[in-house]
Design a protein around this motif. Sequence first.
Motif, PDB file in Angstrom:
ATOM      1  N   LEU A  23      -6.961   0.658   5.244  1.00 22.69           N
ATOM      2  CA  LEU A  23      -6.601   0.565   3.825  1.00 22.69           C
ATOM      3  C   LEU A  23      -6.416  -0.896   3.410  1.00 22.69           C
ATOM      4  CD1 LEU A  23      -4.059   3.514   3.492  1.00 22.69           C
ATOM      5  CD2 LEU A  23      -6.308   3.364   2.420  1.00 22.69           C
ATOM      6  N   LEU A  24      -5.700  -1.659   4.208  1.00 22.43           N
ATOM      7  CA  LEU A  24      -5.471  -3.065   3.865  1.00 22.43           C
ATOM      8  C   LEU A  24      -6.757  -3.875   3.923  1.00 22.43           C
ATOM      9  CD1 LEU A  24      -2.070  -3.802   5.673  1.00 22.43           C
ATOM     10  CD2 LEU A  24      -2.469  -3.310   3.256  1.00 22.43           C
ATOM     11  N   LEU A  28      -8.343  -5.716   0.750  1.00 22.59           N
ATOM     12  CA  LEU A  28      -8.610  -7.162   0.795  1.00 22.59           C
ATOM     13  C   LEU A  28     -10.062  -7.465   0.459  1.00 22.59           C
ATOM     14  CD1 LEU A  28      -7.631 -10.015   1.403  1.00 22.59           C
ATOM     15  CD2 LEU A  28      -8.137  -9.597   3.819  1.00 22.59           C
ATOM     16  N   LEU A  29     -10.974  -6.633   0.957  1.00 28.85           N
ATOM     17  CA  LEU A  29     -12.392  -6.828   0.655  1.00 28.85           C
ATOM     18  C   LEU A  29     -12.651  -6.699  -0.839  1.00 28.85           C
ATOM     19  CD1 LEU A  29     -15.310  -7.212   1.587  1.00 28.85           C
ATOM     20  CD2 LEU A  29     -15.444  -4.732   1.949  1.00 28.85           C
ATOM     21  N   LEU A  30     -12.053  -5.697  -1.467  1.00 26.03           N
ATOM     22  CA  LEU A  30     -12.236  -5.511  -2.904  1.00 26.03           C
ATOM     23  C   LEU A  30     -11.636  -6.679  -3.683  1.00 26.03           C
ATOM     24  CD1 LEU A  30     -11.440  -1.693  -3.156  1.00 26.03           C
ATOM     25  CD2 LEU A  30     -13.653  -2.776  -3.552  1.00 26.03           C
ATOM     26  N   VAL A  68       5.545  -5.958  -2.715  1.00 24.07           N
ATOM     27  CA  VAL A  68       5.889  -4.668  -3.336  1.00 24.07           C
ATOM     28  C   VAL A  68       5.570  -3.526  -2.384  1.00 24.07           C
ATOM     29  CG1 VAL A  68       5.352  -3.088  -5.231  1.00 24.07           C
ATOM     30  CG2 VAL A  68       5.573  -5.534  -5.679  1.00 24.07           C
ATOM     31  N   ALA A  69       4.396  -3.581  -1.741  1.00 25.82           N
ATOM     32  CA  ALA A  69       4.003  -2.533  -0.801  1.00 25.82           C
ATOM     33  C   ALA A  69       4.972  -2.447   0.368  1.00 25.82           C
ATOM     34  CB  ALA A  69       2.577  -2.795  -0.304  1.00 25.82           C
ATOM     35  N   TYR A  70       5.450  -3.606   0.827  1.00 21.99           N
ATOM     36  CA  TYR A  70       6.403  -3.621   1.936  1.00 21.99           C
ATOM     37  C   TYR A  70       7.706  -2.922   1.543  1.00 21.99           C
ATOM     38  CZ  TYR A  70       9.590  -5.395   5.502  1.00 21.99           C
ATOM     39  OH  TYR A  70      10.527  -5.491   6.499  1.00 21.99           O
ATOM     40  N   MET A  90      -1.838  -0.785  -1.942  1.00 26.35           N
ATOM     41  CA  MET A  90      -2.758  -1.922  -1.960  1.00 26.35           C
ATOM     42  C   MET A  90      -4.191  -1.476  -2.225  1.00 26.35           C
ATOM     43  SD  MET A  90      -0.851  -4.483  -1.748  1.00 26.35           S
ATOM     44  CE  MET A  90      -2.214  -5.645  -1.755  1.00 26.35           C
ATOM     45  N   TRP A  91      -4.577  -0.314  -1.703  1.00 28.16           N
ATOM     46  CA  TRP A  91      -5.915   0.225  -1.969  1.00 28.16           C
ATOM     47  C   TRP A  91      -6.098   0.496  -3.459  1.00 28.16           C
ATOM     48  CZ3 TRP A  91     -10.645   0.561  -0.412  1.00 28.16           C
ATOM     49  CH2 TRP A  91     -11.479   1.593  -0.823  1.00 28.16           C
TER      50      TRP A  91
END
Length: 325
Positions: A23-24, A28-30, A68-70, A90-91
């Motif tokens: 997912l991360l 990150l790629l996007l 925020v995700a953390y 994140m996704w």
Amino acid sequence: MTYNSGSTLQKRFVTGRFTLAVLLSGALLLWVVCALSGVSNGADDVKALLLLPRWLRCALSFAVYMAVAYIANSFVLIEGRAPWLGGVLMWLTGLCFFVQESLFLPLSLLALTVVLSVLLSCFRRPDVQLWVYSAFAMLSSLVFFVPAAVYIFPLALVYMATTSVLGIRNILSALLGLFTPVWILYCLSFISGGVGAFYGASLQNIADAVQLSLLQPTPYRVMLLVAEAVVMLPCAVVFARSGSPAKPLMRKMLTFFIMAGIFLWVLSFVRGNDFSLLFTWRLPSLSIMMTYLFTLKMNRFTNIYFILVNILYIAVAAVGIWSLI
């Protein structure tokens, strides 16, 4: 022929060892594709304010969303292990390009998430008054920077009611926290001789918060709202009919996020000018509801639902890219 749930994509996703990493990496790629595409998402206010290169703004924004995700990943709301909850958030930021370049959106979300983390600590405990005071003081301070945060107050009161902390002492603590930032700013304005400006800014913030602006529908916005409804409404129905999570406090916290997500979703229709902001604020709730639905049951029907939801959000991302080109 018997149905083997162990072979489904949903099962592999939920129990996979590398789900969070995938997912991360995908997010990150996007983000990299968006940062290098040269396609603007309209964050001109941030450009003028910070004068930072596009790639640096995106990098800083990504780092704030990771924070925020953390925090969201630390919320104990769902029975069983779901360490990839933050990865879902994140996704979603990777799929929705309009939340990436602006620094205002992730910073406001980070501030709101910190406020909510304090608010969730407001349950029956010896020092609950301190947590109530802190939550409302922080929320009141946030309103001065983001007037739309005023809409979080009723959600906070409802949460306090569900956790049975709406006694006289707690209400007084909330009022004291609410007026502390106001009193501090008033004193500073009085010392500097800018009381009139203080009143003017306060009244303007109130006017901005209560002014209605109907949503201007576009194909992308309609698809995005539908995609959210496909997650939120089933989650509300399934949660109401399910006994999971069994712990009362976990159920109350999860109820808060479901209610907050739906409330902010409905609010988007009458606060069209704040569409991007309200959507960004719904990201933690949306990721939590997705995680709850994906982990609650695993059968043929839920696997089909899992696949269709992912296809729908990828389609939303494709329409979003097309609208930005």
